[in-house]
Design a protein around this motif. Structure first.
Motif, mmCIF file in Angstrom:
data_model
loop_
_atom_site.group_PDB
_atom_site.id
_atom_site.type_symbol
_atom_site.label_atom_id
_atom_site.label_comp_id
_atom_site.label_asym_id
_atom_site.label_seq_id
_atom_site.Cartn_x
_atom_site.Cartn_y
_atom_site.Cartn_z
ATOM 1 N N ALA A 1 -2.505 -2.416 -3.259
ATOM 2 C CA ALA A 1 -3.812 -1.960 -2.789
ATOM 3 C C ALA A 1 -3.785 -0.451 -2.562
ATOM 4 O O ALA A 1 -2.735 0.128 -2.301
ATOM 5 C CB ALA A 1 -4.194 -2.698 -1.506
ATOM 6 N N LEU A 2 -4.974 0.160 -2.633
ATOM 7 C CA LEU A 2 -5.074 1.622 -2.525
ATOM 8 C C LEU A 2 -5.455 2.057 -1.121
ATOM 9 O O LEU A 2 -6.186 1.371 -0.416
ATOM 10 C CB LEU A 2 -6.182 2.128 -3.467
ATOM 11 C CG LEU A 2 -6.019 1.926 -4.971
ATOM 12 C CD1 LEU A 2 -7.273 2.431 -5.687
ATOM 13 C CD2 LEU A 2 -4.782 2.675 -5.469
ATOM 14 N N ILE B 1 0.862 -1.188 0.000
ATOM 15 C CA ILE B 1 0.000 0.000 0.000
ATOM 16 C C ILE B 1 0.901 1.241 0.000
ATOM 17 O O ILE B 1 1.312 1.709 1.071
ATOM 18 C CB ILE B 1 -0.944 0.003 1.237
ATOM 19 C CG1 ILE B 1 -1.672 -1.338 1.352
ATOM 20 C CG2 ILE B 1 -1.915 1.175 1.155
ATOM 21 C CD1 ILE B 1 -2.589 -1.464 2.568
ATOM 22 N N PRO B 2 1.236 1.775 -1.183
ATOM 23 C CA PRO B 2 2.167 2.907 -1.217
ATOM 24 C C PRO B 2 1.572 4.197 -0.643
ATOM 25 O O PRO B 2 2.282 4.964 0.001
ATOM 26 C CB PRO B 2 2.475 3.078 -2.714
ATOM 27 C CG PRO B 2 1.991 1.813 -3.364
ATOM 28 C CD PRO B 2 0.873 1.305 -2.516
ATOM 29 N N GLY C 1 -13.842 7.612 -3.615
ATOM 30 C CA GLY C 1 -14.801 8.124 -2.642
ATOM 31 C C GLY C 1 -14.583 7.593 -1.234
ATOM 32 O O GLY C 1 -15.342 7.910 -0.316
ATOM 33 N N THR C 2 -13.559 6.762 -1.059
ATOM 34 C CA THR C 2 -13.234 6.304 0.303
ATOM 35 C C THR C 2 -11.712 6.306 0.486
ATOM 36 O O THR C 2 -10.969 6.076 -0.470
ATOM 37 C CB THR C 2 -13.807 4.901 0.616
ATOM 38 O OG1 THR C 2 -13.235 4.430 1.838
ATOM 39 C CG2 THR C 2 -13.498 3.887 -0.473
ATOM 40 N N THR C 3 -11.261 6.588 1.702
ATOM 41 C CA THR C 3 -9.813 6.617 1.957
ATOM 42 C C THR C 3 -9.251 5.206 2.126
ATOM 43 O O THR C 3 -8.048 4.996 2.035
ATOM 44 C CB THR C 3 -9.496 7.414 3.237
ATOM 45 O OG1 THR C 3 -10.267 6.869 4.314
ATOM 46 C CG2 THR C 3 -9.818 8.889 3.060
ATOM 47 N N ILE C 4 -10.160 4.250 2.389
ATOM 48 C CA ILE C 4 -9.693 2.875 2.590
ATOM 49 C C ILE C 4 -10.764 1.890 2.118
ATOM 50 O O ILE C 4 -11.662 1.518 2.869
ATOM 51 C CB ILE C 4 -9.230 2.646 4.064
ATOM 52 C CG1 ILE C 4 -8.832 1.200 4.331
ATOM 53 C CG2 ILE C 4 -10.225 3.094 5.115
ATOM 54 C CD1 ILE C 4 -7.378 0.948 4.232
ATOM 55 N N PRO C 5 -10.676 1.479 0.841
ATOM 56 C CA PRO C 5 -11.687 0.565 0.301
ATOM 57 C C PRO C 5 -11.693 -0.786 1.023
ATOM 58 O O PRO C 5 -10.647 -1.221 1.512
ATOM 59 C CB PRO C 5 -11.245 0.369 -1.157
ATOM 60 C CG PRO C 5 -10.260 1.454 -1.443
ATOM 61 C CD PRO C 5 -9.634 1.819 -0.134
ATOM 62 N N GLU C 6 -12.871 -1.427 1.054
ATOM 63 C CA GLU C 6 -12.988 -2.769 1.660
ATOM 64 C C GLU C 6 -11.976 -3.738 1.047
ATOM 65 O O GLU C 6 -11.412 -4.595 1.725
ATOM 66 C CB GLU C 6 -14.404 -3.324 1.449
ATOM 67 C CG GLU C 6 -15.434 -2.804 2.442
ATOM 68 C CD GLU C 6 -15.058 -3.059 3.904
ATOM 69 O OE1 GLU C 6 -14.571 -4.165 4.197
ATOM 70 O OE2 GLU C 6 -15.236 -2.145 4.738
ATOM 71 N N GLU C 7 -11.765 -3.575 -0.285
ATOM 72 C CA GLU C 7 -10.848 -4.450 -1.015
ATOM 73 C C GLU C 7 -9.433 -4.391 -0.402
ATOM 74 O O GLU C 7 -8.748 -5.416 -0.283
ATOM 75 C CB GLU C 7 -10.831 -3.994 -2.492
ATOM 76 C CG GLU C 7 -9.907 -4.784 -3.411
ATOM 77 C CD GLU C 7 -10.363 -6.220 -3.614
ATOM 78 O OE1 GLU C 7 -11.462 -6.587 -3.182
ATOM 79 O OE2 GLU C 7 -9.574 -6.993 -4.203
ATOM 80 N N THR C 8 -9.011 -3.195 -0.014
ATOM 81 C CA THR C 8 -7.675 -3.027 0.579
ATOM 82 C C THR C 8 -7.589 -3.779 1.903
ATOM 83 O O THR C 8 -6.608 -4.486 2.173
ATOM 84 C CB THR C 8 -7.387 -1.516 0.798
ATOM 85 O OG1 THR C 8 -7.388 -0.886 -0.481
ATOM 86 C CG2 THR C 8 -6.059 -1.295 1.497
#
Ligand code: NAI
Ligand code: MG
Length: 334
Positions: free
Chosen positions: A36-37, A7-8, A47-54
């Protein structure tokens, strides 16, 4: 094959992560990397600072490497959220001087252990009256306090250290910090061979500057740990050299102590050493001790020689030049 989440983040997070990947690639460890973002750019895109995917990628990984993010006003902090989601309750921050680096103390060696899941970082704030009165809840539980103290004593034994200091403010925050202090001494009973003491956090902050050699291991709650780790990093060469690990029973995330440094981002002059040392801590956690030690040794050697340094250390080198000097040194000493 070990799975590693990458996660850079934002700003210099991306620059130092590239440096870490560059050095890791050399070892050919056959890791399965998954990008991951998170952070400000992620928010602008998704639209989110921490997606569920991450969170999912990170949870499924054997370890996560995290660069740094820029905070987004009004949005929850992705790193605080990740630490909680992964239940990485122990934040381990070594403070160790570097030979050759121009700093305030050249002979320090202690660790800060910060509780990572509660305290004022519970992100539980409430508006009582718009623009007039707001409340932030400081949540301290016996369970988390004992867990972090247990972690601190175990780490003390693991690193063959001898003394643990608890830092708190129980004279004013009698209930919350009171529980923290009480938990510390309850856990300490199980470790009779380890010396213990406690100081108020304000006195601790003074001693860190005036008499830091008295410290071996400091265990403290979330916000105090955040503040004294930047303070302590300042004694041994600054944030560009300060690594950290967030460790739990199932997950672990490694990141430099610094943020995204918007003041220098995009110019490729950020110091990659904090990220490289965090990478070394990850390798050690994954039991790649040989590679972990090699990276740390090479970082120290490059700093000792003092020929390739980024501007925060008084040099003119670019991020990748310092990373390359570390890699060349690894090749030499391997
Ligand atoms: P910062 O840690 O980004 O920067 C503080 C100072 O240290 C700046 O002058 C910066 O140039 C310098 N610095 C930091 N890392 C460096 C490196 N590797 N090489 C050379 N110089 C370095 O803290 P700041 O400025 O308070 O926050 C910037 C942003 O980062 C904010 O949005 C903040 O919320 C966020 N932040 C994120 C963290 C994380 O992702 N874990 C931790 C701390 C802050
Ligand atoms: Mg901080």
């Amino acid at each position: 094959m070990k799975k590693i989440a990458i996660i850079p983040g934002d700003g210099i997070g991306k620059e130092v992560m590239k440096a870490s990947q560059y050095v890791l690639d050399y070892f050919d460890l056959n890791f399965d990397y998954n990008d991951a973002l998170a952070g400000r750019e992620c928010f602008d895109k998704t639209g989110t600072t921490i997606p569920e995917e991450t969170i999912k990628i990170s949870k499924k990984s054997d370890a996560t490497l995290f660069g740094a993010i820029t905070s987004t006003p009004g949005e929850k902090s992705p790193i605080v959220t990740l630490r909680k989601e992964l239940e990485t309750y122990g934040n381990l921050r070594p403070i160790k001087s570097f030979e050759g680096v121009n700093c305030i103390y050249d002979d320090l060696d202690f660790i800060i252990i910060r509780e990572n899941t509660e305290g004022l970082y519970s992100q539980d704030e409430e508006i009582i009256k718009e623009n007039e009165e707001v409340i932030a809840r400081k949540i301290i539980t016996k369970k988390a306090s004992k867990r972090i103290c247990e972690f601190a004593f175990k780490q003390t034994i693991k690193e063959s250290r001898t003394n643990v200091t608890a830092a708190h403010k129980s004279n004013v925050l009698k209930l919350t910090d009171g529980i923290f202090k009480e938990s510390f001494y309850e856990v300490a009973k199980n470790y009779p061979d380890i010396e213990t003491n406690d100081f108020y956090i304000d006195a601790t902050s003074l001693y860190i500057v005036s008499n830091p050699h008295i410290f071996d291991v400091i265990v403290t709650e979330n916000l105090y740990g955040d503040i004294i780790s930047d303070e302590s990093a300042g004694l041994v060469g600054g944030l560009g050299l300060a690594p950290s690990g967030n460790i739990g029973d199932k997950n672990a995330l490694f990141e430099p102590v610094h943020g995204s440094a918007p003041d220098i981002a995009g110019r490729n002059i950020s110091n990659p050493i904090a990220m490289l040392l965090s990478t070394s801590m990850m390798l050690s956690y994954l039991k790649y001790d040989f590679e972990a030690k090699l990276i740390e040794k090479a970082c120290r050697e490059v700093l000792r020689k003092g020929k390739v340094l980024t501007p925060d250390l008084g040099g003119t080198a670019k991020t990748y030049e310092l990373a390359d000097a570390v890699l060349c040194n690894i090749r030499e000493i391997e």
